[in-house]
Design an enzyme around this catalytic site. Structure first.
Site, PDB file in Angstrom:
ATOM      1  N   ARG A  62       3.186 -26.736  24.292  1.00  0.00           N
ATOM      2  CA  ARG A  62       1.894 -26.650  25.001  1.00  0.00           C
ATOM      3  C   ARG A  62       2.108 -26.279  26.474  1.00  0.00           C
ATOM      4  O   ARG A  62       1.203 -25.788  27.149  1.00  0.00           O
ATOM      5  CB  ARG A  62       1.115 -27.976  24.854  1.00  0.00           C
ATOM      6  CG  ARG A  62      -0.231 -27.964  25.564  1.00  0.00           C
ATOM      7  CD  ARG A  62      -1.211 -28.999  25.042  1.00  0.00           C
ATOM      8  NE  ARG A  62      -0.658 -30.317  24.893  1.00  0.00           N
ATOM      9  CZ  ARG A  62      -0.393 -31.163  25.889  1.00  0.00           C
ATOM     10  NH1 ARG A  62      -0.621 -30.815  27.146  1.00  0.00           N
ATOM     11  NH2 ARG A  62       0.109 -32.359  25.623  1.00  0.00           N
ATOM     12  N   TYR A 116     -20.297  -9.774  25.511  1.00  0.00           N
ATOM     13  CA  TYR A 116     -20.189 -10.337  24.168  1.00  0.00           C
ATOM     14  C   TYR A 116     -21.054 -11.606  24.116  1.00  0.00           C
ATOM     15  O   TYR A 116     -21.063 -12.401  25.065  1.00  0.00           O
ATOM     16  CB  TYR A 116     -18.711 -10.646  23.913  1.00  0.00           C
ATOM     17  CG  TYR A 116     -18.405 -11.423  22.664  1.00  0.00           C
ATOM     18  CD1 TYR A 116     -18.975 -11.082  21.436  1.00  0.00           C
ATOM     19  CD2 TYR A 116     -17.518 -12.487  22.701  1.00  0.00           C
ATOM     20  CE1 TYR A 116     -18.670 -11.794  20.290  1.00  0.00           C
ATOM     21  CE2 TYR A 116     -17.201 -13.207  21.555  1.00  0.00           C
ATOM     22  CZ  TYR A 116     -17.786 -12.858  20.357  1.00  0.00           C
ATOM     23  OH  TYR A 116     -17.497 -13.563  19.223  1.00  0.00           O
ATOM     24  N   ASP A 189     -13.379  -8.244  31.391  1.00  0.00           N
ATOM     25  CA  ASP A 189     -12.939  -8.375  30.004  1.00  0.00           C
ATOM     26  C   ASP A 189     -12.593  -6.964  29.516  1.00  0.00           C
ATOM     27  O   ASP A 189     -13.469  -6.118  29.349  1.00  0.00           O
ATOM     28  CB  ASP A 189     -14.067  -8.999  29.172  1.00  0.00           C
ATOM     29  CG  ASP A 189     -13.683  -9.191  27.710  1.00  0.00           C
ATOM     30  OD1 ASP A 189     -12.779  -8.486  27.231  1.00  0.00           O
ATOM     31  OD2 ASP A 189     -14.310 -10.040  27.046  1.00  0.00           O
ATOM     32  N   LYS A 214      -8.130  -8.249  18.941  1.00  0.00           N
ATOM     33  CA  LYS A 214      -8.690  -6.913  18.657  1.00  0.00           C
ATOM     34  C   LYS A 214      -7.585  -5.846  18.728  1.00  0.00           C
ATOM     35  O   LYS A 214      -6.661  -5.917  17.954  1.00  0.00           O
ATOM     36  CB  LYS A 214      -9.841  -6.622  19.624  1.00  0.00           C
ATOM     37  CG  LYS A 214     -10.778  -7.812  19.877  1.00  0.00           C
ATOM     38  CD  LYS A 214     -11.509  -8.277  18.637  1.00  0.00           C
ATOM     39  CE  LYS A 214     -12.420  -9.447  18.971  1.00  0.00           C
ATOM     40  NZ  LYS A 214     -12.991 -10.084  17.804  1.00  0.00           N
TER      41      LYS A 214
HETATM   42  C1  LIG Z   1     -15.522  -8.233  24.378  1.00  0.00           C
HETATM   43  C2  LIG Z   1     -15.027  -9.492  23.736  1.00  0.00           C
HETATM   44  N1  LIG Z   1     -14.449 -10.439  24.503  1.00  0.00           N
HETATM   45  C3  LIG Z   1     -13.993 -11.591  23.981  1.00  0.00           C
HETATM   46  C4  LIG Z   1     -14.106 -11.851  22.638  1.00  0.00           C
HETATM   47  C5  LIG Z   1     -13.627 -13.160  22.091  1.00  0.00           C
HETATM   48  O1  LIG Z   1     -12.397 -12.994  21.474  1.00  0.00           O
HETATM   49  P1  LIG Z   1     -11.858 -14.022  20.384  1.00  0.00           P
HETATM   50  O2  LIG Z   1     -12.660 -13.825  19.159  1.00  0.00           O
HETATM   51  O3  LIG Z   1     -10.406 -13.659  20.262  1.00  0.00           O
HETATM   52  O4  LIG Z   1     -12.048 -15.396  20.953  1.00  0.00           O
HETATM   53  C6  LIG Z   1     -14.693 -10.896  21.798  1.00  0.00           C
HETATM   54  C7  LIG Z   1     -14.831 -11.159  20.357  1.00  0.00           C
HETATM   55  O5  LIG Z   1     -15.375 -10.387  19.597  1.00  0.00           O
HETATM   56  C8  LIG Z   1     -15.175  -9.694  22.357  1.00  0.00           C
HETATM   57  O6  LIG Z   1     -15.789  -8.749  21.611  1.00  0.00           O
END
Ligand SMILES: Cc1ncc(COP(=O)(O)O)c(C=O)c1O
Length: 418
Positions: A62, A116, A189, A214
């Site tokens: 951790r 998101y 992001d 992703k």
């Molecule tokens: C643009 C974006 N940021 C963050 C996330 C969150 O990622 P995670 O599902 O790995 O927590 C997503 C999930 O689809 C996303 O599309």
């Protein structure tokens, strides 16, 4: 620990004899997966010094793990940051990045309205509980962002390089300038672009976040997230969240993500080329009301041209079906044969997602309507298959599900927006 285990009882041999003590001298050519949760040392003094950071090493997974460190270091270098920390998901990384901005009750976050859905909810329902106020703005209207920033004096501006799901490209340089003029930090992001298409810290962002689930992983078999900061000062906060909130990345997942990253460049080249081909094809389809693709409209193209790798506009294409109803969208999705009905993006295979019932499910219908996330909107993550097969599958699904009256005057695609 004794080298020769033969003197021990079988119960002891089972436990101690399976540890292994001799390791090959050669360097492994693939990253080893360190599954050890704990580490032991020759002496307590040595262990104490590793704990305090006086000596390099690991004490407890951790607090850090050698496989995860390889991923963090690779991402730190790719994004030109000072510090990178990995977490168990993209959401955990976003939480850590926001925490690093020293938010406290009364602080304001100026957020892009085009985030998101879960990020919006994280701000409202987790940070909101602690008295942190989030104000949303349309980040493609820079004058509005500037005046909101001047009026609200936010601590943080947050946006996505390519927004989910309407694929607006953020003018990161301009947002960084606005943020810094008003004393805020800019979190970007970068999930939809990946470091291959964009390195937000190079455009002035302060912290960049990825859902490694992703494009970085790319094979729908690992979940993770990474936050990278330009400022070494953030090491304490990013590490502190990792150690104390404990949403750490598993070394197994880190290994999968590292393996995926080796082909990120060639995958993204192909993803983006295929997306361009699909978007161009759909532009002229009378069954589609609107195509969202950053390579279309001129303004978006110029922002995308500055922010993204030349000639690359991302791997996502969103389309609004002409009759724009949930029923038709579901029928279209159900009739796909090759393209996967999915709840994610960025994988080698092509997938389609219905934002109103997936990525933006938790927003109210009224809010979704305000944002332009309609019932007939479908987000397609274009894979690396032969583009003709992708197009053929989408065409057949449109033919069997969308009954557009092609004789309607002006029934042509309205074109793309950024
Ligand atoms: C643009 C974006 N940021 C963050 C996330 C969150 O990622 P995670 O599902 O790995 O927590 C997503 C999930 O689809 C996303 O599309």
């Amino acid at each position: 620990m004794a080298e020769d285990k033969s003197e021990f009882d079988i119960l002891t041999q089972l436990v101690q004899g399976t540890l292994g003590t001799e390791w090959p001298a050669g360097q492994p050519t693939s990253t080893p997966i360190y599954t050890a949760a704990t580490y032991t040392y020759e002496s307590m003094d040595q262990m104490d010094k590793v704990f305090s950071g006086e000596l390099p090493g690991y004490v407890y997974t951790r607090h850090g793990n050698p496989t995860v460190t390889v991923l963090e270091e690779a991402m730190r270098v790719l994004e030109s940051g000072s510090v990178a920390r990995a977490y168990g998901s993209g959401m955990a990384a976003l939480h850590a990045a926001l925490f690093a901005c020293e938010l406290s009750p009364g602080s304001v976050v100026l957020a892009s309205q085009d985030l998101y859905g879960a990020t919006t909810n994280l701000l409202l329902n987790i940070f909101g509980v602690f008295g942190i106020k989030t104000v949303f703005a349309d980040f493609s209207d820079l004058d509005a962002v500037r005046s909101q920033a001047e009026a609200m004096k936010p601590r943080v501006l947050i946006a996505e390089t390519i927004s989910n799901p309407l694929l607006k490209v953020c003018d990161i340089d301009a947002c960084a300038e606005i943020a810094h003029k008003t004393g805020a930090r800019l979190i970007i992001d970068n999930t939809f672009a990946s470091p291959y298409l964009c390195q937000p810290l190079q455009h002035g962002a302060d912290i960049v976040v990825h859902s490694a689930t992703k494009f970085l992983g790319g094979h729908a078999d690992a979940m993770g997230g990474i936050a990278i900061s330009r400022d070494a000062f953030d090491t304490g906060a990013l590490t502190g969240v990792m150690k104390l909130v404990g949403g750490v990345l598993s070394p197994w997942e880190a290994h999968q993500i590292l393996r995926g990253m080796k082909t990120l460049g060639v995958r993204m080249d192909r993803h983006c080329e295929n997306a361009k081909g699909l978007a161009a094809h759909l532009q002229n389809d009378v069954r589609i009301g609107r195509v969202y693709f950053p390579g279309g409209a001129e303004t978006a193209k110029s922002i995308a041209g500055r922010v993204l790798r030349p000639g690359h506009f991302g791997a996502l294409v969103s389309v609004e079906l002409k009759d724009n109803s949930r029923e038709t969208a579901f029928r279209f999705m159900d009739n796909l044969r090759l393209v996967a009905r999915s709840t994610s993006l960025g994988d080698v295979f092509t997938s389609a997602l219905h934002p109103a019932t997936a990525s933006h499910r938790d927003l109210s219908p009224a809010r979704r309507r305000e944002l332009g996330i309609t019932e007939g909107l479908i987000r397609i993550s274009v894979g690396i298959e032969n583009v003709n097969d992708i197009i053929a599958d989408i065409d057949q699904a449109l033919s069997t599900s969308v009954h557009a009256d092609v004789s309607v005057p002006g029934a042509v695609a309205t074109g793309s927006t950024g």
